[in-house]
Design a protein around this motif. Sequence first.
Motif, PDB file in Angstrom:
ATOM      1  N   PRO A   1       0.801  -1.235   0.000  1.00 39.84           N
ATOM      2  CA  PRO A   1       0.000   0.000   0.000  1.00 39.84           C
ATOM      3  C   PRO A   1       0.831   1.281   0.000  1.00 39.84           C
ATOM      4  O   PRO A   1       0.428   2.281  -0.574  1.00 39.84           O
ATOM      5  N   SER A   2       2.001   1.247   0.620  1.00 36.76           N
ATOM      6  CA  SER A   2       2.807   2.470   0.687  1.00 36.76           C
ATOM      7  C   SER A   2       3.565   2.738  -0.608  1.00 36.76           C
ATOM      8  O   SER A   2       3.881   3.882  -0.911  1.00 36.76           O
ATOM      9  N   ARG A   3       3.836   1.719  -1.398  1.00 30.73           N
ATOM     10  CA  ARG A   3       4.584   1.943  -2.639  1.00 30.73           C
ATOM     11  C   ARG A   3       3.721   1.862  -3.888  1.00 30.73           C
ATOM     12  O   ARG A   3       4.186   2.152  -4.984  1.00 30.73           O
ATOM     13  N   THR A   4       2.455   1.487  -3.727  1.00 33.98           N
ATOM     14  CA  THR A   4       1.562   1.343  -4.872  1.00 33.98           C
ATOM     15  C   THR A   4       0.307   2.179  -4.641  1.00 33.98           C
ATOM     16  O   THR A   4      -0.556   1.787  -3.857  1.00 33.98           O
ATOM     17  N   PRO A   5       0.179   3.321  -5.317  1.00 31.40           N
ATOM     18  CA  PRO A   5      -0.960   4.210  -5.077  1.00 31.40           C
ATOM     19  C   PRO A   5      -2.325   3.552  -5.277  1.00 31.40           C
ATOM     20  O   PRO A   5      -3.245   3.791  -4.508  1.00 31.40           O
ATOM     21  N   TRP A   6      -2.468   2.690  -6.282  1.00 32.71           N
ATOM     22  CA  TRP A   6      -3.766   2.063  -6.507  1.00 32.71           C
ATOM     23  C   TRP A   6      -4.140   1.134  -5.364  1.00 32.71           C
ATOM     24  O   TRP A   6      -5.310   1.024  -5.003  1.00 32.71           O
ATOM     25  N   ALA A   7      -3.172   0.471  -4.770  1.00 35.96           N
ATOM     26  CA  ALA A   7      -3.458  -0.416  -3.634  1.00 35.96           C
ATOM     27  C   ALA A   7      -3.921   0.400  -2.430  1.00 35.96           C
ATOM     28  O   ALA A   7      -4.848  -0.002  -1.717  1.00 35.96           O
ATOM     29  N   ALA A   8      -3.308   1.548  -2.215  1.00 36.09           N
ATOM     30  CA  ALA A   8      -3.713   2.421  -1.109  1.00 36.09           C
ATOM     31  C   ALA A   8      -5.139   2.935  -1.334  1.00 36.09           C
ATOM     32  O   ALA A   8      -5.930   3.020  -0.387  1.00 36.09           O
ATOM     33  N   ARG A   9      -5.492   3.251  -2.573  1.00 36.32           N
ATOM     34  CA  ARG A   9      -6.848   3.721  -2.873  1.00 36.32           C
ATOM     35  C   ARG A   9      -7.879   2.614  -2.653  1.00 36.32           C
ATOM     36  O   ARG A   9      -8.957   2.858  -2.110  1.00 36.32           O
TER      37      ARG A   9
END
Length: 127
Positions: free
Chosen positions: A95-103
């Motif tokens: 989540p911290s390195r992949t913006p779509w995962a955080a969204r």
Amino acid sequence: MNNVGILGAGGLVLLVIGGWSGLLLYVSLGKPKGWARIKEWTRLRQGHVDALIIGAVFIAADALAIGPATSAVLLASGYYTAISTGALAWWPDLPSRTPWAARIDLICFTAFSAAWTWVAVYAIAGW
């Protein structure tokens, strides 16, 4: 389904996931760091507990007959919550390195909270 609604069935499957992830935790006791490529044991443990708790709550909430739309939101976001937390054992920085995962995290956790709020209002106020 035998006297079980969709939410109850989803809860039973989450209990199965919780059971198997518990077995994985038990088997991994005393194994060296990195065994089975697991990087964060605490995340796997939390995913295991999430699956058990969310599964049990889904089974209990199944009796409320809250409707297919709310059930679908709870199932999708509840499964995501339990499985994504456990998956962080292998990919802790996703989540911290992949913006779509955080969204996706934010959307699912928000949907989960909002759906349970609706269930509480429905059950208490009778809407």
